[in-house]
Design a protein around this motif. Structure first.
Motif, PDB file in Angstrom:
ATOM      1  N   GLY A 363       0.834  -1.189   0.000  1.00  0.00           N
ATOM      2  CA  GLY A 363       0.000   0.000   0.000  1.00  0.00           C
ATOM      3  C   GLY A 363       0.868   1.237   0.000  1.00  0.00           C
ATOM      4  O   GLY A 363       2.057   1.190  -0.359  1.00  0.00           O
ATOM      5  N   LEU A 364       0.282   2.337   0.453  1.00  0.00           N
ATOM      6  CA  LEU A 364       1.029   3.595   0.431  1.00  0.00           C
ATOM      7  C   LEU A 364       0.386   4.577   1.398  1.00  0.00           C
ATOM      8  O   LEU A 364      -0.836   4.772   1.379  1.00  0.00           O
ATOM      9  CB  LEU A 364       1.012   4.196  -0.985  1.00  0.00           C
ATOM     10  N   ALA A 365       1.225   5.168   2.244  1.00  0.00           N
ATOM     11  CA  ALA A 365       0.805   6.291   3.070  1.00  0.00           C
ATOM     12  C   ALA A 365       1.141   7.559   2.297  1.00  0.00           C
ATOM     13  O   ALA A 365       2.296   7.802   1.965  1.00  0.00           O
ATOM     14  CB  ALA A 365       1.528   6.267   4.415  1.00  0.00           C
ATOM     15  N   LEU A 366       0.125   8.352   1.977  1.00  0.00           N
ATOM     16  CA  LEU A 366       0.327   9.491   1.093  1.00  0.00           C
ATOM     17  C   LEU A 366       1.051  10.635   1.792  1.00  0.00           C
ATOM     18  O   LEU A 366       0.769  10.955   2.955  1.00  0.00           O
ATOM     19  CB  LEU A 366      -1.020   9.997   0.560  1.00  0.00           C
ATOM     20  N   SER A 367       1.988  11.232   1.066  1.00  0.00           N
ATOM     21  CA  SER A 367       2.693  12.415   1.560  1.00  0.00           C
ATOM     22  C   SER A 367       1.814  13.648   1.354  1.00  0.00           C
ATOM     23  O   SER A 367       0.779  13.599   0.685  1.00  0.00           O
ATOM     24  CB  SER A 367       4.006  12.595   0.804  1.00  0.00           C
ATOM     25  N   ARG A 368       2.233  14.763   1.908  1.00  0.00           N
ATOM     26  CA  ARG A 368       1.474  16.008   1.719  1.00  0.00           C
ATOM     27  C   ARG A 368       1.425  16.366   0.234  1.00  0.00           C
ATOM     28  O   ARG A 368       0.379  16.788  -0.280  1.00  0.00           O
ATOM     29  CB  ARG A 368       2.126  17.136   2.508  1.00  0.00           C
TER      30      ARG A 368
END
Length: 460
Positions: A363-368
Protein backbone atom coordinates in the motif's frame (compact mmCIF):
# COMPACT_ATOMS: atom_id res chain seq x y z
CA UNK A 1 -19.74 18.71 -28.71
CA UNK A 2 -17.37 18.27 -31.65
CA UNK A 3 -15.30 15.15 -32.20
CA UNK A 4 -11.51 15.73 -32.02
CA UNK A 5 -9.63 15.53 -35.33
CA UNK A 6 -7.64 12.36 -35.94
CA UNK A 7 -4.37 14.30 -35.78
CA UNK A 8 -5.12 15.32 -32.18
CA UNK A 9 -6.27 11.82 -31.24
CA UNK A 10 -3.03 10.44 -32.66
CA UNK A 11 -1.00 12.82 -30.47
CA UNK A 12 -2.59 11.42 -27.32
CA UNK A 13 -2.36 7.79 -28.42
CA UNK A 14 0.22 7.07 -25.71
CA UNK A 15 0.20 4.98 -22.51
CA UNK A 16 -0.84 6.69 -19.30
CA UNK A 17 -2.55 6.03 -15.94
CA UNK A 18 -6.33 5.80 -15.70
CA UNK A 19 -6.12 7.54 -12.30
CA UNK A 20 -8.40 5.29 -10.31
CA UNK A 21 -6.14 6.66 -7.60
CA UNK A 22 -3.26 9.06 -7.19
CA UNK A 23 -0.54 7.98 -6.68
CA UNK A 24 -1.32 5.04 -8.94
CA UNK A 25 -1.19 1.43 -7.74
CA UNK A 26 2.20 0.77 -9.36
CA UNK A 27 3.66 3.07 -6.67
CA UNK A 28 2.48 0.90 -3.79
CA UNK A 29 5.20 -0.54 -1.55
CA UNK A 30 5.45 -3.68 0.57
CA UNK A 31 6.63 -1.54 3.49
CA UNK A 32 2.96 -0.61 3.99
CA UNK A 33 1.69 -3.46 6.15
CA UNK A 34 -1.50 -4.75 7.75
CA UNK A 35 -0.34 -3.15 11.01
CA UNK A 36 -0.24 0.28 9.34
CA UNK A 37 -3.69 -0.32 7.92
CA UNK A 38 -4.91 -1.09 11.44
CA UNK A 39 -3.53 2.25 12.60
CA UNK A 40 -5.33 4.06 9.78
CA UNK A 41 -8.62 2.41 10.78
CA UNK A 42 -8.04 3.37 14.42
CA UNK A 43 -7.74 6.99 13.33
CA UNK A 44 -11.07 6.76 11.53
CA UNK A 45 -12.77 5.16 14.51
CA UNK A 46 -11.37 7.75 16.92
CA UNK A 47 -12.37 10.68 14.70
CA UNK A 48 -15.50 12.69 15.23
CA UNK A 49 -18.49 10.65 14.10
CA UNK A 50 -20.09 13.71 12.50
CA UNK A 51 -17.12 14.01 10.13
CA UNK A 52 -17.18 10.38 8.98
CA UNK A 53 -18.70 9.91 5.57
CA UNK A 54 -20.42 6.60 4.79
CA UNK A 55 -18.14 3.86 3.54
CA UNK A 56 -17.94 2.40 0.07
CA UNK A 57 -17.49 -1.37 -0.24
CA UNK A 58 -15.93 -3.29 -3.09
CA UNK A 59 -15.95 -7.09 -3.17
CA UNK A 60 -13.68 -8.81 -5.67
CA UNK A 61 -14.95 -12.20 -6.88
CA UNK A 62 -12.03 -13.69 -8.87
CA UNK A 63 -13.72 -16.76 -10.39
CA UNK A 64 -14.57 -17.20 -14.08
CA UNK A 65 -15.90 -20.29 -15.84
CA UNK A 66 -13.84 -19.59 -18.96
CA UNK A 67 -10.89 -17.40 -19.88
CA UNK A 68 -11.33 -14.24 -21.95
CA UNK A 69 -8.08 -13.74 -23.84
CA UNK A 70 -8.07 -9.94 -23.49
CA UNK A 71 -8.35 -10.11 -19.69
CA UNK A 72 -6.05 -7.96 -17.56
CA UNK A 73 -7.84 -8.65 -14.26
CA UNK A 74 -7.01 -10.94 -11.37
CA UNK A 75 -8.99 -14.09 -12.09
CA UNK A 76 -9.23 -17.78 -11.28
CA UNK A 77 -10.64 -19.95 -14.08
CA UNK A 78 -12.64 -22.87 -12.70
CA UNK A 79 -15.98 -24.65 -12.97
CA UNK A 80 -15.86 -25.89 -9.36
CA UNK A 81 -18.54 -24.01 -7.40
CA UNK A 82 -17.21 -25.39 -4.13
CA UNK A 83 -14.24 -23.05 -4.49
CA UNK A 84 -16.67 -20.14 -4.17
CA UNK A 85 -17.94 -21.53 -0.87
CA UNK A 86 -14.40 -21.60 0.55
CA UNK A 87 -13.76 -18.09 -0.73
CA UNK A 88 -16.93 -16.73 0.87
CA UNK A 89 -15.94 -18.18 4.22
CA UNK A 90 -12.65 -16.31 4.05
CA UNK A 91 -14.40 -13.14 2.94
CA UNK A 92 -16.46 -13.47 6.10
CA UNK A 93 -13.27 -13.57 8.16
CA UNK A 94 -11.98 -10.43 6.45
CA UNK A 95 -15.28 -8.62 7.09
CA UNK A 96 -15.09 -9.63 10.76
CA UNK A 97 -11.60 -8.12 11.02
CA UNK A 98 -12.76 -4.81 9.57
CA UNK A 99 -15.79 -4.79 11.88
CA UNK A 100 -13.51 -5.43 14.86
CA UNK A 101 -11.34 -2.45 13.91
CA UNK A 102 -14.08 -0.02 12.92
CA UNK A 103 -17.05 -1.22 14.97
CA UNK A 104 -20.26 -2.89 13.80
CA UNK A 105 -22.87 -0.95 11.90
CA UNK A 106 -20.68 1.41 9.91
CA UNK A 107 -22.83 3.23 7.33
CA UNK A 108 -22.38 2.17 3.70
CA UNK A 109 -23.62 4.21 0.74
CA UNK A 110 -21.98 2.31 -2.11
CA UNK A 111 -21.34 -1.36 -2.91
CA UNK A 112 -19.76 -2.81 -6.02
CA UNK A 113 -19.26 -6.50 -6.80
CA UNK A 114 -16.51 -6.87 -9.38
CA UNK A 115 -14.24 -9.55 -10.74
CA UNK A 116 -13.58 -11.92 -12.30
CA UNK A 117 -17.22 -12.80 -12.65
CA UNK A 118 -19.42 -11.97 -9.64
CA UNK A 119 -22.28 -13.87 -11.26
CA UNK A 120 -20.12 -17.00 -11.02
CA UNK A 121 -21.70 -17.15 -7.56
CA UNK A 122 -24.99 -19.03 -7.32
CA UNK A 123 -28.12 -17.28 -6.07
CA UNK A 124 -27.64 -18.89 -2.65
CA UNK A 125 -24.01 -17.76 -2.57
CA UNK A 126 -25.06 -14.20 -3.40
CA UNK A 127 -27.76 -14.26 -0.73
CA UNK A 128 -25.23 -15.49 1.82
CA UNK A 129 -22.71 -12.83 0.82
CA UNK A 130 -25.22 -9.99 1.09
CA UNK A 131 -26.55 -11.26 4.41
CA UNK A 132 -23.00 -11.41 5.76
CA UNK A 133 -22.28 -7.83 4.66
CA UNK A 134 -25.55 -6.53 6.10
CA UNK A 135 -24.78 -8.14 9.47
CA UNK A 136 -21.63 -6.04 9.78
CA UNK A 137 -22.53 -2.84 7.92
CA UNK A 138 -25.60 -0.58 7.75
CA UNK A 139 -26.62 -0.04 4.13
CA UNK A 140 -28.21 3.31 3.24
CA UNK A 141 -31.69 3.05 1.72
CA UNK A 142 -30.70 5.39 -1.13
CA UNK A 143 -27.24 3.92 -1.77
CA UNK A 144 -25.64 2.94 -5.08
CA UNK A 145 -25.35 -0.87 -5.23
CA UNK A 146 -23.95 -2.38 -8.43
CA UNK A 147 -22.68 -5.66 -9.83
CA UNK A 148 -20.76 -6.71 -12.93
CA UNK A 149 -22.67 -9.28 -14.98
CA UNK A 150 -21.42 -11.80 -17.53
CA UNK A 151 -24.41 -12.16 -19.88
CA UNK A 152 -23.52 -15.82 -20.40
CA UNK A 153 -24.05 -16.60 -16.73
CA UNK A 154 -27.46 -15.04 -16.02
CA UNK A 155 -31.06 -15.13 -17.18
CA UNK A 156 -34.18 -13.14 -16.25
CA UNK A 157 -34.68 -15.21 -13.08
CA UNK A 158 -31.15 -14.47 -11.89
CA UNK A 159 -31.64 -10.77 -12.59
CA UNK A 160 -34.75 -10.92 -10.42
CA UNK A 161 -32.61 -12.32 -7.60
CA UNK A 162 -30.14 -9.44 -7.98
CA UNK A 163 -32.99 -6.94 -7.76
CA UNK A 164 -34.32 -8.73 -4.68
CA UNK A 165 -30.90 -8.46 -3.04
CA UNK A 166 -30.87 -4.68 -3.46
CA UNK A 167 -28.73 -4.16 -6.55
CA UNK A 168 -29.96 -1.18 -8.53
CA UNK A 169 -27.30 -0.99 -11.20
CA UNK A 170 -25.89 -3.61 -13.59
CA UNK A 171 -22.82 -3.59 -15.81
CA UNK A 172 -22.99 -6.01 -18.75
CA UNK A 173 -19.70 -7.16 -20.26
CA UNK A 174 -20.21 -7.10 -24.04
CA UNK A 175 -16.90 -5.89 -25.61
CA UNK A 176 -18.06 -6.60 -29.19
CA UNK A 177 -21.09 -8.15 -30.88
CA UNK A 178 -19.16 -9.44 -33.91
CA UNK A 179 -19.12 -13.30 -33.83
CA UNK A 180 -15.60 -13.54 -35.33
CA UNK A 181 -14.17 -11.13 -32.77
CA UNK A 182 -15.94 -12.95 -29.96
CA UNK A 183 -14.43 -16.24 -31.10
CA UNK A 184 -10.95 -14.67 -31.35
CA UNK A 185 -11.10 -13.52 -27.71
CA UNK A 186 -12.84 -16.69 -26.44
CA UNK A 187 -16.04 -14.94 -25.33
CA UNK A 188 -18.96 -16.02 -27.50
CA UNK A 189 -22.31 -14.48 -26.51
CA UNK A 190 -25.05 -13.87 -29.12
CA UNK A 191 -26.41 -10.34 -29.35
CA UNK A 192 -29.96 -11.56 -28.84
CA UNK A 193 -28.93 -12.91 -25.44
CA UNK A 194 -27.81 -9.43 -24.34
CA UNK A 195 -30.94 -7.81 -25.78
CA UNK A 196 -33.07 -10.29 -23.84
CA UNK A 197 -31.28 -9.46 -20.59
CA UNK A 198 -31.69 -5.74 -21.21
CA UNK A 199 -35.45 -6.19 -21.67
CA UNK A 200 -35.62 -8.22 -18.45
CA UNK A 201 -33.58 -5.62 -16.54
CA UNK A 202 -35.93 -2.86 -17.71
CA UNK A 203 -38.97 -4.88 -16.68
CA UNK A 204 -37.46 -5.47 -13.23
CA UNK A 205 -36.87 -1.75 -12.70
CA UNK A 206 -33.08 -1.53 -12.46
CA UNK A 207 -32.11 2.15 -12.17
CA UNK A 208 -29.19 1.94 -14.56
CA UNK A 209 -27.71 -0.63 -16.92
CA UNK A 210 -24.23 -0.15 -18.37
CA UNK A 211 -22.51 -1.87 -21.27
CA UNK A 212 -18.74 -2.32 -21.55
CA UNK A 213 -17.19 -2.16 -25.01
CA UNK A 214 -13.59 -2.62 -26.11
CA UNK A 215 -11.88 -1.49 -29.30
CA UNK A 216 -8.52 -2.73 -30.57
CA UNK A 217 -9.39 -6.43 -30.22
CA UNK A 218 -8.24 -9.03 -32.79
CA UNK A 219 -10.14 -9.11 -36.09
CA UNK A 220 -11.91 -5.83 -35.37
CA UNK A 221 -12.19 -3.30 -38.18
CA UNK A 222 -13.76 0.16 -38.16
CA UNK A 223 -16.62 -1.26 -40.22
CA UNK A 224 -17.25 -4.23 -37.92
CA UNK A 225 -17.14 -2.00 -34.84
CA UNK A 226 -19.58 0.40 -36.51
CA UNK A 227 -22.04 -2.51 -36.63
CA UNK A 228 -21.48 -3.20 -32.93
CA UNK A 229 -22.14 0.48 -32.14
CA UNK A 230 -25.36 0.36 -34.17
CA UNK A 231 -26.55 -2.54 -32.03
CA UNK A 232 -25.51 -0.78 -28.82
CA UNK A 233 -27.50 2.29 -29.83
CA UNK A 234 -30.51 0.02 -30.42
CA UNK A 235 -29.91 -1.61 -27.03
CA UNK A 236 -29.93 1.85 -25.44
CA UNK A 237 -28.05 1.17 -22.18
CA UNK A 238 -27.98 4.00 -19.64
CA UNK A 239 -24.18 4.03 -19.66
CA UNK A 240 -21.48 2.93 -22.07
CA UNK A 241 -17.84 2.36 -21.15
CA UNK A 242 -15.58 2.44 -24.20
CA UNK A 243 -12.21 0.89 -23.33
CA UNK A 244 -9.09 0.60 -25.44
CA UNK A 245 -7.56 -2.87 -25.50
CA UNK A 246 -3.92 -2.74 -24.38
CA UNK A 247 -1.87 -5.73 -25.49
CA UNK A 248 0.58 -6.39 -22.63
CA UNK A 249 1.17 -10.16 -22.76
CA UNK A 250 4.31 -9.87 -20.64
CA UNK A 251 2.11 -8.71 -17.77
CA UNK A 252 -1.17 -10.52 -18.46
CA UNK A 253 -0.86 -14.21 -19.29
CA UNK A 254 -4.31 -14.61 -20.93
CA UNK A 255 -3.27 -12.15 -23.63
CA UNK A 256 -0.54 -14.50 -24.81
CA UNK A 257 -3.27 -16.48 -26.59
CA UNK A 258 -4.10 -13.56 -28.83
CA UNK A 259 -2.56 -13.64 -32.30
CA UNK A 260 -0.65 -10.37 -32.68
CA UNK A 261 -1.10 -10.49 -36.45
CA UNK A 262 -4.89 -10.27 -35.95
CA UNK A 263 -4.75 -7.03 -33.94
CA UNK A 264 -5.96 -3.95 -35.84
CA UNK A 265 -3.23 -1.48 -36.90
CA UNK A 266 -2.91 1.85 -35.03
CA UNK A 267 -4.75 3.87 -37.67
CA UNK A 268 -7.72 1.47 -37.55
CA UNK A 269 -7.83 1.76 -33.72
CA UNK A 270 -7.91 5.54 -33.91
CA UNK A 271 -10.64 5.42 -36.54
CA UNK A 272 -12.69 3.09 -34.34
CA UNK A 273 -12.36 5.47 -31.41
CA UNK A 274 -13.29 8.54 -33.43
CA UNK A 275 -16.29 6.92 -35.07
CA UNK A 276 -17.46 5.40 -31.78
CA UNK A 277 -17.44 8.76 -30.04
CA UNK A 278 -19.34 10.30 -32.95
CA UNK A 279 -21.94 7.51 -32.94
CA UNK A 280 -22.58 7.75 -29.20
CA UNK A 281 -22.83 11.54 -29.17
CA UNK A 282 -25.15 11.48 -32.18
CA UNK A 283 -27.32 8.94 -30.36
CA UNK A 284 -27.77 11.41 -27.50
CA UNK A 285 -25.18 10.19 -25.01
CA UNK A 286 -23.22 12.64 -22.86
CA UNK A 287 -19.44 12.26 -22.67
CA UNK A 288 -19.08 12.00 -18.88
CA UNK A 289 -15.30 11.77 -18.96
CA UNK A 290 -12.44 9.55 -20.05
CA UNK A 291 -14.00 6.39 -21.51
CA UNK A 292 -17.51 6.87 -20.14
CA UNK A 293 -20.75 7.98 -21.78
CA UNK A 294 -24.24 8.20 -20.28
CA UNK A 295 -27.76 9.18 -21.28
CA UNK A 296 -28.61 12.73 -20.12
CA UNK A 297 -31.04 11.50 -17.46
CA UNK A 298 -28.66 8.95 -15.93
CA UNK A 299 -27.35 9.83 -12.48
CA UNK A 300 -23.77 9.91 -13.77
CA UNK A 301 -24.56 12.51 -16.45
CA UNK A 302 -26.57 14.54 -13.94
CA UNK A 303 -23.66 14.49 -11.47
CA UNK A 304 -21.31 15.62 -14.26
CA UNK A 305 -23.54 18.61 -15.07
CA UNK A 306 -23.92 19.56 -11.41
CA UNK A 307 -20.23 19.22 -10.53
CA UNK A 308 -20.84 16.28 -8.16
CA UNK A 309 -18.81 13.66 -10.02
CA UNK A 310 -16.22 11.65 -8.11
CA UNK A 311 -13.69 9.00 -9.06
CA UNK A 312 -12.50 5.85 -7.28
CA UNK A 313 -11.15 2.39 -8.06
CA UNK A 314 -14.58 1.56 -9.51
CA UNK A 315 -14.42 4.46 -11.96
CA UNK A 316 -16.66 7.52 -11.98
CA UNK A 317 -19.20 7.69 -9.18
CA UNK A 318 -22.07 9.86 -7.95
CA UNK A 319 -21.22 9.07 -4.33
CA UNK A 320 -19.17 11.50 -2.19
CA UNK A 321 -15.44 10.89 -2.15
CA UNK A 322 -14.58 8.88 0.96
CA UNK A 323 -13.14 5.74 2.47
CA UNK A 324 -13.32 2.52 0.48
CA UNK A 325 -13.03 -0.96 2.00
CA UNK A 326 -12.06 -3.49 -0.65
CA UNK A 327 -12.55 -7.15 0.20
CA UNK A 328 -11.09 -10.22 -1.44
CA UNK A 329 -7.97 -11.32 -3.25
CA UNK A 330 -5.95 -8.49 -4.89
CA UNK A 331 -8.57 -5.88 -3.89
CA UNK A 332 -7.40 -2.27 -3.51
CA UNK A 333 -8.88 0.05 -0.89
CA UNK A 334 -8.50 3.55 0.40
CA UNK A 335 -8.86 4.93 3.90
CA UNK A 336 -7.87 8.37 5.06
CA UNK A 337 -4.51 9.26 3.55
CA UNK A 338 -3.57 5.67 2.70
CA UNK A 339 -4.12 3.02 0.04
CA UNK A 340 -3.90 -0.72 0.65
CA UNK A 341 -3.90 -3.84 -1.52
CA UNK A 342 -4.66 -7.40 -0.52
CA UNK A 343 -2.61 -10.49 -1.35
CA UNK A 344 -2.77 -11.28 -5.06
CA UNK A 345 -3.16 -15.08 -4.89
CA UNK A 346 -5.80 -17.16 -3.15
CA UNK A 347 -3.14 -19.08 -1.25
CA UNK A 348 -1.54 -15.94 0.18
CA UNK A 349 -4.95 -14.37 0.88
CA UNK A 350 -6.14 -17.45 2.78
CA UNK A 351 -2.85 -17.73 4.66
CA UNK A 352 -3.11 -14.18 6.04
CA UNK A 353 -6.65 -14.77 7.25
CA UNK A 354 -5.72 -18.15 8.77
CA UNK A 355 -3.23 -16.18 10.86
CA UNK A 356 -6.00 -13.85 11.99
CA UNK A 357 -4.66 -10.74 10.27
CA UNK A 358 -5.77 -8.49 7.48
CA UNK A 359 -4.58 -9.76 4.07
CA UNK A 360 -2.92 -6.41 3.23
CA UNK A 361 0.47 -6.98 1.58
CA UNK A 362 1.26 -3.55 0.15
CA UNK A 363 0.00 0.00 0.00
CA UNK A 364 1.03 3.60 0.43
CA UNK A 365 0.81 6.29 3.07
CA UNK A 366 0.33 9.49 1.09
CA UNK A 367 2.69 12.41 1.56
CA UNK A 368 1.47 16.01 1.72
CA UNK A 369 2.54 16.47 -1.91
CA UNK A 370 0.58 13.35 -2.89
CA UNK A 371 -2.56 14.76 -1.25
CA UNK A 372 -2.20 18.13 -2.98
CA UNK A 373 -1.70 16.54 -6.39
CA UNK A 374 -4.52 14.05 -5.84
CA UNK A 375 -6.91 16.93 -5.20
CA UNK A 376 -5.75 18.70 -8.38
CA UNK A 377 -5.94 15.60 -10.57
CA UNK A 378 -9.37 14.54 -9.30
CA UNK A 379 -10.76 18.06 -9.78
CA UNK A 380 -9.65 18.02 -13.41
CA UNK A 381 -10.92 14.47 -14.04
CA UNK A 382 -14.28 14.96 -12.35
CA UNK A 383 -15.22 18.64 -12.67
CA UNK A 384 -13.07 19.72 -15.61
CA UNK A 385 -12.23 22.84 -13.63
CA UNK A 386 -9.72 23.74 -10.95
CA UNK A 387 -9.93 26.88 -8.81
CA UNK A 388 -6.52 27.77 -7.41
CA UNK A 389 -8.01 29.28 -4.25
CA UNK A 390 -9.67 26.03 -3.19
CA UNK A 391 -6.32 24.22 -3.27
CA UNK A 392 -4.50 27.10 -1.62
CA UNK A 393 -6.94 27.24 1.29
CA UNK A 394 -7.03 23.47 1.77
CA UNK A 395 -3.28 22.89 1.62
CA UNK A 396 -1.79 26.32 2.45
CA UNK A 397 0.26 26.70 -0.72
CA UNK A 398 0.78 29.35 -3.37
CA UNK A 399 -0.66 27.46 -6.36
CA UNK A 400 1.18 29.32 -9.11
CA UNK A 401 4.50 28.95 -7.34
CA UNK A 402 3.97 25.31 -6.32
CA UNK A 403 2.89 24.27 -9.80
CA UNK A 404 4.90 26.70 -11.92
CA UNK A 405 6.42 23.94 -14.07
CA UNK A 406 3.04 22.29 -14.61
CA UNK A 407 1.40 25.57 -15.61
CA UNK A 408 4.17 26.15 -18.14
CA UNK A 409 3.55 22.67 -19.56
CA UNK A 410 -0.17 23.44 -19.90
CA UNK A 411 0.50 26.49 -22.08
CA UNK A 412 1.21 24.26 -25.07
CA UNK A 413 -2.11 22.49 -24.45
CA UNK A 414 -3.80 25.86 -24.23
CA UNK A 415 -2.53 26.63 -27.72
CA UNK A 416 -4.23 23.39 -28.83
CA UNK A 417 -7.45 24.74 -27.23
CA UNK A 418 -7.63 21.86 -24.77
CA UNK A 419 -7.45 24.00 -21.64
CA UNK A 420 -8.04 27.61 -20.69
CA UNK A 421 -5.56 29.07 -18.21
CA UNK A 422 -6.95 31.97 -16.22
CA UNK A 423 -5.42 34.03 -13.45
CA UNK A 424 -7.14 31.93 -10.80
CA UNK A 425 -8.36 28.76 -12.49
CA UNK A 426 -7.84 26.03 -15.08
CA UNK A 427 -10.79 25.07 -17.27
CA UNK A 428 -10.85 22.01 -19.50
CA UNK A 429 -12.49 22.82 -22.84
CA UNK A 430 -15.08 20.62 -24.53
CA UNK A 431 -12.35 19.33 -26.85
CA UNK A 432 -9.92 18.87 -23.95
CA UNK A 433 -12.48 16.74 -22.09
CA UNK A 434 -11.77 13.92 -24.55
CA UNK A 435 -8.12 14.00 -23.43
CA UNK A 436 -8.57 14.88 -19.76
CA UNK A 437 -6.54 11.83 -18.72
CA UNK A 438 -3.53 13.28 -20.52
CA UNK A 439 -4.13 16.73 -19.05
CA UNK A 440 -4.24 15.32 -15.52
CA UNK A 441 -0.96 13.49 -16.15
CA UNK A 442 0.80 16.87 -16.30
CA UNK A 443 0.39 17.04 -12.50
CA UNK A 444 1.59 13.46 -11.88
CA UNK A 445 4.97 13.94 -10.25
CA UNK A 446 5.90 10.26 -10.49
CA UNK A 447 5.04 9.95 -14.16
CA UNK A 448 6.81 13.15 -15.12
CA UNK A 449 9.90 12.10 -13.16
CA UNK A 450 10.53 8.72 -14.77
CA UNK A 451 8.45 8.83 -17.98
CA UNK A 452 8.00 5.05 -17.71
CA UNK A 453 4.64 4.67 -19.42
CA UNK A 454 4.85 1.18 -20.91
CA UNK A 455 3.11 -0.42 -17.91
CA UNK A 456 -0.06 1.61 -18.48
CA UNK A 457 -2.96 1.29 -20.89
CA UNK A 458 -3.23 3.88 -23.64
CA UNK A 459 -4.73 7.28 -22.78
CA UNK A 460 -7.33 6.94 -25.57
Amino acid sequence: MSIPPLELIRRFDIPGPCYASYPTADRFVEAFTAEQMSQVMAQRREGAAVLRQPLSLHVHIPFCESLCYYCACSQVVTKQRTRAETYLRYLGREVDLYAAHLGLGQAVSQLHLGGGTPTFLSDDHLRGLMAMLRRSFKFSSDGDYSIEVDPRSVDAARLATLAELGFGRLSLGVQDFDPAVQKAVHRVQPAEQVFGLMAAARALGFKSVAVDLMYGLPLQTPESFDRTLEQVVQLRPDRVALYAYSHLPERHKPQRRIAVAELPPPQARLTMLSRSMAALLQAGYVHVGMEHFALPGDALAVARRQGRLHRSFQGYSTQPDGDLISLGVSAIGRMGAAYSQNAKTLEAYYDCLDQGRLPVVQGLALSRDDLVRRAVIMALLCQGRLDFESIELAYLIDFKHYFSAELDALRDLQEQRLVELGDNAINVTDMGWFFVRGLAAVFDRYLQADRTRARFSRII
